[in-house]
Design a protein around this motif. Structure first.
Motif, short mmCIF file in Angstrom:
data_model
loop_
_atom_site.label_atom_id
_atom_site.label_comp_id
_atom_site.label_asym_id
_atom_site.label_seq_id
_atom_site.Cartn_x
_atom_site.Cartn_y
_atom_site.Cartn_z
N ARG A 58 13.47 35.96 -17.83
CA ARG A 58 12.35 36.22 -18.86
C ARG A 58 11.66 36.14 -18.19
NH1 ARG A 58 13.23 33.31 -21.91
NH2 ARG A 58 15.14 34.01 -23.71
N ARG A 59 10.76 35.48 -17.96
CA ARG A 59 9.49 35.62 -16.06
C ARG A 59 9.88 36.42 -15.67
NH1 ARG A 59 9.53 30.79 -15.93
NH2 ARG A 59 10.07 30.50 -13.41
N ASP A 60 11.35 36.74 -14.67
CA ASP A 60 10.70 38.19 -13.76
C ASP A 60 11.00 39.57 -14.56
OD1 ASP A 60 11.39 36.63 -12.17
OD2 ASP A 60 13.24 35.94 -12.04
N ARG A 107 9.42 40.37 -17.73
CA ARG A 107 8.12 40.38 -17.80
C ARG A 107 7.22 40.80 -16.64
NH1 ARG A 107 7.56 35.48 -19.94
NH2 ARG A 107 8.15 35.82 -22.00
N ALA A 108 7.69 39.98 -15.56
CA ALA A 108 6.90 40.55 -14.53
C ALA A 108 7.12 42.09 -14.11
CB ALA A 108 7.17 39.84 -13.11
N LEU A 109 8.02 42.85 -14.44
CA LEU A 109 9.02 44.00 -13.66
C LEU A 109 8.17 44.77 -14.69
CD1 LEU A 109 12.97 43.00 -12.64
CD2 LEU A 109 10.84 44.15 -11.57
N GLU A 110 8.17 44.68 -16.06
CA GLU A 110 7.76 44.89 -17.32
C GLU A 110 6.50 45.45 -16.62
OE1 GLU A 110 8.26 45.93 -21.84
OE2 GLU A 110 6.97 43.83 -21.04
N ALA A 111 5.67 44.85 -16.41
CA ALA A 111 4.07 45.23 -16.39
C ALA A 111 4.18 45.83 -15.33
CB ALA A 111 3.51 43.48 -16.08
N GLU A 112 4.99 46.31 -14.28
CA GLU A 112 4.77 47.49 -13.09
C GLU A 112 5.80 48.48 -13.66
OE1 GLU A 112 6.33 45.68 -9.56
OE2 GLU A 112 5.71 43.47 -10.16
N ARG A 159 11.58 45.44 -21.68
CA ARG A 159 11.93 44.48 -22.35
C ARG A 159 12.98 44.94 -23.24
NH1 ARG A 159 8.62 39.35 -22.66
NH2 ARG A 159 6.64 41.48 -23.48
N ARG A 160 13.70 44.24 -23.90
CA ARG A 160 14.37 44.45 -25.11
C ARG A 160 14.64 42.86 -25.72
NH1 ARG A 160 12.12 48.39 -24.79
NH2 ARG A 160 13.40 50.73 -25.71
N HIS A 161 14.96 42.85 -26.90
CA HIS A 161 14.90 40.83 -27.37
C HIS A 161 16.77 40.99 -26.51
CE1 HIS A 161 15.73 37.11 -29.83
NE2 HIS A 161 16.78 38.04 -30.19
N GLY A 162 16.51 39.55 -25.60
CA GLY A 162 17.61 39.90 -24.67
C GLY A 162 18.56 40.25 -24.19
N GLY A 163 17.47 41.16 -23.71
CA GLY A 163 17.53 41.96 -22.60
C GLY A 163 16.92 42.98 -21.92
N ALA A 164 17.00 44.12 -20.51
CA ALA A 164 16.42 44.21 -20.29
C ALA A 164 17.11 46.03 -20.21
CB ALA A 164 15.86 43.88 -19.24
N VAL A 165 16.45 47.15 -20.21
CA VAL A 165 16.79 48.69 -20.45
C VAL A 165 15.71 49.30 -19.45
CG1 VAL A 165 17.69 48.37 -22.70
CG2 VAL A 165 15.61 49.01 -22.24
N LEU A 166 16.38 49.95 -19.06
CA LEU A 166 15.40 51.51 -18.27
C LEU A 166 14.32 51.56 -18.80
CD1 LEU A 166 17.89 53.72 -16.99
CD2 LEU A 166 16.79 52.41 -15.84
N PRO A 167 13.26 51.30 -18.12
CA PRO A 167 11.74 52.45 -18.81
C PRO A 167 11.97 53.51 -19.55
CG PRO A 167 11.78 52.64 -15.96
CD PRO A 167 12.87 52.45 -17.13
N GLY A 168 10.95 53.77 -20.55
CA GLY A 168 10.82 55.34 -20.78
C GLY A 168 11.19 54.85 -22.50
N GLY A 169 11.16 56.18 -23.07
CA GLY A 169 11.47 55.37 -24.40
C GLY A 169 12.85 56.04 -25.00
N PHE A 170 13.44 57.30 -24.41
CA PHE A 170 14.79 57.41 -24.37
C PHE A 170 15.76 56.94 -23.57
CE2 PHE A 170 11.95 61.01 -25.56
CZ PHE A 170 12.48 60.72 -26.72
N THR A 171 16.52 56.39 -23.48
CA THR A 171 17.23 55.23 -22.62
C THR A 171 18.71 55.77 -22.70
OG1 THR A 171 17.75 54.13 -24.97
CG2 THR A 171 16.17 52.96 -23.67
#
Length: 336
Positions: A37-39, A41-46, A51-63
């Motif tokens: 989760r910390r990793d 968060r760091a990748l999202e900052a870049e 981030r999504r609750h319970g996971g991570a997705v590709l950046p941008g509103g249209f996934t």
């Protein structure tokens, strides 16, 4: 494994799959979910992922669309609670349509116990879940098999739905916003879902809170067509999901929220009253208790009187087969 190596691997997994749960990421990189989760968060900052609750997705509103193996491992407890609650809406002898998706597959497993039911579907997974239900008739659409979600799509599927009329449609999707309603990432799937909607008198959307506020390419169910949303209770820190739920309620959507009751949790005060909404007739009323959503306040008069909260009121309660141990809340539009 160094942090930079972990994050590179996490990024590669998200890019390959579109969305990955924290549990799966932790398993692959062989570390704890807290570290992952910390990793993330760091990748999202870049700006490299979202981030999504319970996971991570590709950046941008249209996934982009997530494959079935990944979907089946995301928000599993939430999908189970939603399916338990949605099954309580279905009565004996009804004819319904059920769309494709992992949440609707969970619903289908519970519908096998409803006698005299007729289920029309374009999903092989839904049909498989009902294949051995002696008292349930399953009607499959035609069409071309789309292997990524085991659904029949195309003109054959759409044409087989022409002239069909059923009481309810149960649909899921990739994203849900108050502005556009339910959406999905694939054009062929969206087209069949729209045909399913046209066949139903009422439309029930099944979407866990991770999909709230997410917008994808193709609209399937506009907000003004949705009768009811069955979802789970977002975590307190998820302000976006809570805001989205209230916006949907303000547009007249009946919102039923299911959440597992923690041991020793205090119930919300007072049974709530029924409120009108699109397609609200038919369910049997029972005593229920409301649950405040994130960021919402109860309007309690001075002195702590027992009056009903004005922001949260129950829609007609669900039948008795709703699961014991779930807390149910129906979110009504704010009084202006």
């Amino acid at each position: 494994m160094f942090a930079a190596e972990r994050r590179q691997l996490i990024l590669e997994m998200v890019r390959a799959n579109g969305a990955v749960s924290l549990r799966e990421l932790a398993r692959v990189v062989q570390t704890s979910e807290v570290t992952v989760r910390r990793d993330v968060r760091a990748l999202e900052a870049e700006g490299l992922l979202d981030r999504r609750h319970g996971g991570a997705v590709l950046p941008g509103g249209f996934t982009r669309e997530t494959g079935f193996p990944q979907k089946s491992h995301m928000a599993t407890a939430e999908k189970t609670a939603i399916a338990d609650l949605a099954a309580g809406l279905v009565e004996e002898g009804e004819a319904i349509v059920v769309g494709a998706g992992t949440t609707t597959q969970e619903l289908a497993r519970r519908l096998a116990r409803v006698p005299g039911l007729t289920v029309v579907t374009n999903s092989l997974l839904v049909a498989q879940a009902l294949a051995h239900a002696n008292r349930v008739e399953v009607v499959m659409t035609g069409g071309t098999l789309r292997g990524s979600n085991y659904a029949l799509v195309g003109s054959g599927a759409e044409q087989s739905l022409q002239g069909l009329r059923v009481s309810r449609a149960f649909l899921s999707g990739s994203g849900l916003t108050a502005e556009r309603g339910l959406s999905t990432s694939n054009m062929l799937s969206a087209s069949v879902d729209r045909a399913l909607v046209q066949a139903a008198a009422e439309v029930v959307v099944l979407a866990d809170h991770t999909k709230l506020g997410t917008d994808t390419m193709f609209q399937t169910v506009p907000t003004d067509v949705m009768t009811r949303l069955v979802t789970d209770k977002p975590p307190p820190q998820d302000d976006r999901a809570g805001t989205e739920l209230q916006a949907l309620a303000d547009q007249g959507v009946q919102i039923t929220v299911a959440g597992m009751t923690p041991a020793g949790a205090a119930e919300a005060p007072g049974p709530v009253q029924g409120s009108g909404g699109r397609g609200s007739g038919g369910e049997k009323g029972q005593g229920r208790r409301d649950v405040p959503m994130p960021g919402q306040r109860r309007n309690i008069p001075p002195g702590g009187g027992g009056s009903q909260p004005s922001q949260l009121r129950s829609a007609p309660a669900l039948p008795e087969q709703s699961p014991v141990g779930n807390r149910v809340a129906d979110l009504a539009p704010r009084r202006r």
